[in-house]
Design an enzyme around this catalytic site. Structure first.
Site, PDB file in Angstrom:
ATOM      1  N   LYS A  23       0.565 -16.329  -3.593  1.00 39.01           N
ATOM      2  CA  LYS A  23      -0.053 -16.375  -4.895  1.00 39.01           C
ATOM      3  C   LYS A  23      -1.302 -15.558  -5.027  1.00 39.01           C
ATOM      4  O   LYS A  23      -1.498 -15.006  -6.078  1.00 39.01           O
ATOM      5  CB  LYS A  23      -0.751 -17.826  -5.140  1.00 39.01           C
ATOM      6  N   ASN A  24      -2.156 -15.373  -3.910  1.00 37.57           N
ATOM      7  CA  ASN A  24      -3.400 -14.638  -4.167  1.00 37.57           C
ATOM      8  C   ASN A  24      -3.192 -13.213  -4.060  1.00 37.57           C
ATOM      9  O   ASN A  24      -4.373 -12.549  -3.774  1.00 37.57           O
ATOM     10  CB  ASN A  24      -4.328 -14.996  -3.029  1.00 37.57           C
ATOM     11  N   CYS A 117     -15.071 -25.620  -9.390  1.00 34.37           N
ATOM     12  CA  CYS A 117     -14.023 -26.471  -9.044  1.00 34.37           C
ATOM     13  C   CYS A 117     -14.214 -27.469  -7.717  1.00 34.37           C
ATOM     14  O   CYS A 117     -15.392 -27.636  -7.570  1.00 34.37           O
ATOM     15  CB  CYS A 117     -12.742 -25.402  -9.022  1.00 34.37           C
ATOM     16  N   ARG A 122     -18.675 -21.782  -6.873  1.00 31.36           N
ATOM     17  CA  ARG A 122     -17.875 -20.562  -6.833  1.00 31.36           C
ATOM     18  C   ARG A 122     -18.338 -19.794  -7.854  1.00 31.36           C
ATOM     19  O   ARG A 122     -17.811 -19.450  -8.954  1.00 31.36           O
ATOM     20  CB  ARG A 122     -16.233 -20.881  -7.038  1.00 31.36           C
ATOM     21  N   ASP A 305      -8.352 -21.413   3.562  1.00 36.93           N
ATOM     22  CA  ASP A 305      -7.181 -22.075   2.840  1.00 36.93           C
ATOM     23  C   ASP A 305      -6.048 -22.523   3.991  1.00 36.93           C
ATOM     24  O   ASP A 305      -5.319 -23.334   3.252  1.00 36.93           O
ATOM     25  CB  ASP A 305      -6.550 -20.894   2.117  1.00 36.93           C
ATOM     26  N   ARG A 398       0.403 -25.580  -8.188  1.00 41.18           N
ATOM     27  CA  ARG A 398      -0.623 -24.475  -8.641  1.00 41.18           C
ATOM     28  C   ARG A 398      -0.212 -23.257  -7.498  1.00 41.18           C
ATOM     29  O   ARG A 398      -0.300 -22.112  -7.887  1.00 41.18           O
ATOM     30  CB  ARG A 398      -2.000 -24.694  -8.552  1.00 41.18           C
TER      31      ARG A 398
HETATM   32  C1  EPZ Z   1     -10.296 -16.348  -3.199  1.00 44.77           C
HETATM   33  O1  EPZ Z   1     -11.217 -16.919  -4.005  1.00 44.77           O
HETATM   34  C2  EPZ Z   1      -9.122 -17.395  -3.216  1.00 44.77           C
HETATM   35  N1  EPZ Z   1      -8.307 -17.231  -4.345  1.00 44.77           N
HETATM   36  C3  EPZ Z   1      -9.166 -18.702  -2.589  1.00 44.77           C
HETATM   37  O2  EPZ Z   1      -7.999 -19.173  -2.641  1.00 44.77           O
HETATM   38  C4  EPZ Z   1      -9.774 -18.410  -1.151  1.00 44.77           C
HETATM   39  O3  EPZ Z   1      -9.945 -19.723  -0.738  1.00 44.77           O
HETATM   40  C5  EPZ Z   1     -10.850 -17.664  -1.074  1.00 44.77           C
HETATM   41  O4  EPZ Z   1     -10.647 -16.569  -1.688  1.00 44.77           O
HETATM   42  C6  EPZ Z   1     -11.569 -17.328   0.099  1.00 44.77           C
HETATM   43  O5  EPZ Z   1     -10.898 -16.865   0.945  1.00 44.77           O
HETATM   44  C7  EPZ Z   1      -7.661 -16.094  -5.089  1.00 44.77           C
HETATM   45  O6  EPZ Z   1      -7.784 -15.184  -4.202  1.00 44.77           O
HETATM   46  C8  EPZ Z   1      -7.233 -16.177  -6.141  1.00 44.77           C
HETATM   47  P1  EPZ Z   1     -14.825 -15.571  -2.559  1.00 44.77           P
HETATM   48  P2  EPZ Z   1     -12.384 -16.293  -4.156  1.00 44.77           P
HETATM   49  O7  EPZ Z   1     -15.098 -15.018  -3.722  1.00 44.77           O
HETATM   50  O8  EPZ Z   1     -12.345 -15.100  -4.440  1.00 44.77           O
HETATM   51  C9  EPZ Z   1     -19.025 -17.248  -2.572  1.00 44.77           C
HETATM   52  C10 EPZ Z   1      -6.503 -21.108  -2.770  1.00 44.77           C
HETATM   53  O9  EPZ Z   1      -6.658 -22.155  -2.229  1.00 44.77           O
HETATM   54  N2  EPZ Z   1     -19.327 -16.205  -3.918  1.00 44.77           N
HETATM   55  O10 EPZ Z   1     -14.146 -14.799  -1.494  1.00 44.77           O
HETATM   56  O11 EPZ Z   1     -13.092 -17.186  -5.564  1.00 44.77           O
HETATM   57  C11 EPZ Z   1     -18.067 -18.404  -3.042  1.00 44.77           C
HETATM   58  O12 EPZ Z   1     -18.750 -19.570  -3.740  1.00 44.77           O
HETATM   59  C12 EPZ Z   1      -8.023 -20.472  -3.126  1.00 44.77           C
HETATM   60  O13 EPZ Z   1      -5.585 -20.191  -2.629  1.00 44.77           O
HETATM   61  C13 EPZ Z   1     -20.798 -16.300  -4.291  1.00 44.77           C
HETATM   62  O14 EPZ Z   1     -21.676 -16.717  -3.986  1.00 44.77           O
HETATM   63  O15 EPZ Z   1     -13.380 -16.484  -3.157  1.00 44.77           O
HETATM   64  C14 EPZ Z   1     -17.481 -18.889  -1.827  1.00 44.77           C
HETATM   65  O16 EPZ Z   1     -18.394 -19.768  -1.292  1.00 44.77           O
HETATM   66  C15 EPZ Z   1      -8.838 -21.341  -3.248  1.00 44.77           C
HETATM   67  N3  EPZ Z   1     -21.005 -15.285  -5.259  1.00 44.77           N
HETATM   68  C16 EPZ Z   1     -17.412 -17.428  -1.117  1.00 44.77           C
HETATM   69  O17 EPZ Z   1     -18.410 -16.510  -1.532  1.00 44.77           O
HETATM   70  C17 EPZ Z   1     -19.806 -14.421  -5.783  1.00 44.77           C
HETATM   71  O18 EPZ Z   1     -20.042 -13.521  -6.694  1.00 44.77           O
HETATM   72  C18 EPZ Z   1     -16.340 -16.878  -0.817  1.00 44.77           C
HETATM   73  O19 EPZ Z   1     -15.891 -16.765  -2.183  1.00 44.77           O
HETATM   74  C19 EPZ Z   1     -18.749 -14.434  -5.090  1.00 44.77           C
HETATM   75  C20 EPZ Z   1     -18.557 -15.534  -3.988  1.00 44.77           C
END
Ligand code: EPZ
Length: 419
Positions: A23-24, A117, A122, A305, A398
Site C-alpha cells: 500500500k505504502n 487521524c 500528523r 506499522d 484500507r
Molecule cells: C507513513 O506515514 C506511512 N503512510 C504510515 O503508514 C507509517 O506509519 C509512517 O510513514 C511511519 O512509518 C504512508 O506511507 C502512506 P511520517 P507518514 O511523516 O509519512 C511526524 C499505515 O498504517 N511528522 O514518517 O504520514 C509525524 O507526526 C500508515 O500504513 C511531523 O511532525 O509518517 C509522525 O509523528 C499509518 N511533521 C512522525 O513525524 C511532518 O511534516 C513520522 O511521520 C511530517 C511528519
C-alpha cells in the site's frame, strides 16, 4: 447490519500465502503519475480502499485511470486541476502525496490539510518547509495548503526528523525542479527506494534512495514507463505474527526478506522459527512465545506499522514485555479492545506493558485504525475459546487485500458477515 469479521480461534495456520503489493509504495507511485504527460502503468497494485481513494483523487485532478486486477494505467496528459478537495483528502492522509507533484507540474497546488487521524496529529510542517526551501510560496487558507512556484529550484533540505511521505513529496517535487536537490536525514523505508526506482525508469535522476541522503538532479520532463509495486512488508510481518500466535507453520511467497530484518529479529527472539529464501519466508510457531520488548523506530528499525500486531502476539507470551511507540503519539487504540479479550496491558504515555496471559477469549471488538484492526484479527486467531466479532472493518480493508480470505486459505476459521 454493517459488515463484520467473525473469527473462531485456536486453529494453527498452515500452508502458503502470497503477499500483495505494498500500500505504502502504491500510493506515492500513483501520485507520481501527475509528473508525466503520458502513461504510467503500475503492476501488482493491491486492491485496497486507500488505492481506490487515491484513484478517485487523481481522476478529480484529470488523470485518466484504467484497469483493475492489479494493473492500472494512469495518464495525466490532460490533467489540468491542482485542487485536492477536503471531501477526498479527509478520508486518507496519504492524499498529501499529490502536493509535491502538483507544484512541480503546474507551479501551484491547493491541497486540503490532511488533518489528524486516530493515531496522531500528523502535521506536514516538514513537507511545507522543504517546498519553501525550493522556492515555493506556501500559505494556509480555510483548511487548505496553497503552494505556488514559477519553477521549483534545487536546494539542500535538512529534515529535522525523518518523514516518509515528506521525503516522497520532496523527491517527486525535485525531479522536475531546476538544479540539484539534496535531502539530508531523509526517510529510508523501502517504499522510498521503490518510488525512486520507478521515477528513474521514467527518466528521473535520483541517487541514494534508501539511505539518509538522497540527491536529485532535476530534468525537464519524464517519459512513460511500466513499474511493478514491491511486496507489502507489513502484510508479510502480519502473517509471521499469525503463525506465531496460532502455533502454525506458514510460508509467505513473493517477499523481500531483506525488508523485514528488524521484524524477523524480534519474532525469532520471541521463539518463532523463521527460515527464508530469495523471495519467501517460512514462519513456524513453537508453543508459547517468549516475552520480548520492542521500540518502534524509523527504518531500518522496528516499524511502527507492526507495533499493534506484535503486541497481540505478546499478550499470549510467557512473561512481561514492553512496547515503546516513538513515532506516533496515539497508536495504542487497540489496547482497550485487546483487554476486552482478556489481555493484560497497561499504558503510560508512549509505553505499554504487556503481561502474558494463559489464554484470550473471543469477544465483540471494534476496529479503530488500520493496524489496530490487524491486531484484533491476530488476537481472534489466537483466542483459545469463544468467538471474536470485529466491527468497523473498513479500517482493515484500507490496507489489507482480502486478509480474511487469505487467512481462511491457511485454515483459519475466519469469515465476513453483513455488509
Ligand atoms: C507513513 O506515514 C506511512 N503512510 C504510515 O503508514 C507509517 O506509519 C509512517 O510513514 C511511519 O512509518 C504512508 O506511507 C502512506 P511520517 P507518514 O511523516 O509519512 C511526524 C499505515 O498504517 N511528522 O514518517 O504520514 C509525524 O507526526 C500508515 O500504513 C511531523 O511532525 O509518517 C509522525 O509523528 C499509518 N511533521 C512522525 O513525524 C511532518 O511534516 C513520522 O511521520 C511530517 C511528519
Amino acid at each position: 447490519m454493517p459488515e463484520r469479521v467473525i473469527i473462531e480461534g485456536g486453529v494453527p495456520l498452515r500452508g502458503e500465502v502470497t503477499a500483495s503489493g505494498a500500500k505504502n509504495a502504491a500510493l506515492p507511485l500513483m501520485a507520481a503519475s501527475l509528473l508525466l504527460s503520458g502513461e504510467l502503468i503500475l503492476e501488482n497494485v493491491p486492491g485496497l480502499r486507500d488505492v481506490m481513494t487515491m484513484r478517485r483523487l487523481l481522476e478529480h485532478l484529470g488523470v485518466r485511470c484504467q484497469g483493475e486486477n492489479g494493473t492500472i494505467s494512469l495518464d495525466a496528459s490532460s490533467a489540468d486541476m491542482w485542487d485536492a478537495p477536503y471531501d477526498l483528502v479527509k478520508t486518507m492522509r496519504a492524499s498529501v502525496l499529490v502536493l509535491g507533484p502538483l507544484v512541480a507540474r503546474f507551479g501551484r497546488a491547493r491541497v486540503s490539510q490532511p488533518g489528524g487521524c486516530a493515531i496522531g496529529a500528523r502535521p506536514i510542517n516538514r513537507h511545507i518547509e522543504a517546498l519553501e526551501a525550493m522556492g515555493a510560496t506556501v500559505w494556509l487558507e480555510h483548511g487548505y495548503v496553497v503552494a505556488q512556484a514559477d519553477r521549483l529550484k534545487g536546494a539542500e533540505i535538512l529534515f529535522e526528523a525523518p518523514t516518509v511521505t515528506g521525503t516522497e513529496n520532496i523527491m517527486m517535487a525535485a525531479v522536475l525542479a531546476d538544479g540539484e536537490t539534496t535531502m539530508i536525514n531523509a526517510a529510508m523505508e523501502p517504499e522510498i527506494a521503490d518510488l525512486a526506482d520507478a521515477l528513474n525508469s521514467m527518466g528521473a535522476r535520483i541517487e541514494g534512495a534508501g539511505t539518509g541522503e538522497i540527491r536529485v538532479t532535476g530534468v525537464t520532463s519524464l517519459v512513460p514507463a511500466t513499474y511493478r509495486v514491491m511486496p507489502d512488508r507489513i502484510e508479510i510481518g502480519t502473517y509471521i505474527a499469525a503463525a506465531g500466535i496460532t502455533g502454525g507453520d506458514v510460508t509467505i511467497l513473493k517477499c523481500v526478506p531483506g525488508h523485514l530484518k528488524a521484524v524477523i529479529e524480534r519474532m525469532e527472539k520471541a521463539g518463532i522459527v523463521i527460515d527464508k529464501g530469495k523471495d519467501w519466508i517460512r514462519a513456524a510457531g513453537e508453543g508459547r512465545n517468549s516475552a520480548v520488548d520492542i521500540i518502534t523506530d524509523p527504518y531500518p528499525g522496528f516499524p511502527t506499522d507492526m507495533q499493534a500486531q506484535f503486541m497481540a502476539l505478546m499478550t499470549l507470551s510467557d512473561g512481561i514485555s514492553t512496547v515503546m511507540e516513538t513515532i506516533f503519539e496515539h497508536r495504542f487504540m487497540h489496547v482497550p479492545e485487546l483487554c476486552r479479550m482478556g489481555a493484560d496491558v497497561t499504558l503510560s504515555e508512549r509505553r505499554a506493558v504487556i503481561r502474558g496471559v494463559k489464554g484470550l477469549s473471543g469477544a465483540p471488538v471494534m476496529a479503530t485504525d488500520l493496524r489496530a484492526s490487524a491486531s484484533l484479527v491476530l488476537a481472534g486467531l489466537g483466542a483459545s475459546e469463544g468467538v471474536t466479532e470485529i466491527s468497523r472493518i473498513y479500517h482493515l480493508d484500507r490496507g489489507y487485500e482480502k486478509l480474511d480470505e487469505k487467512l481462511a486459505s491457511l485454515g483459519g476459521r475466519i469469515w465476513r458477515t453483513g455488509g
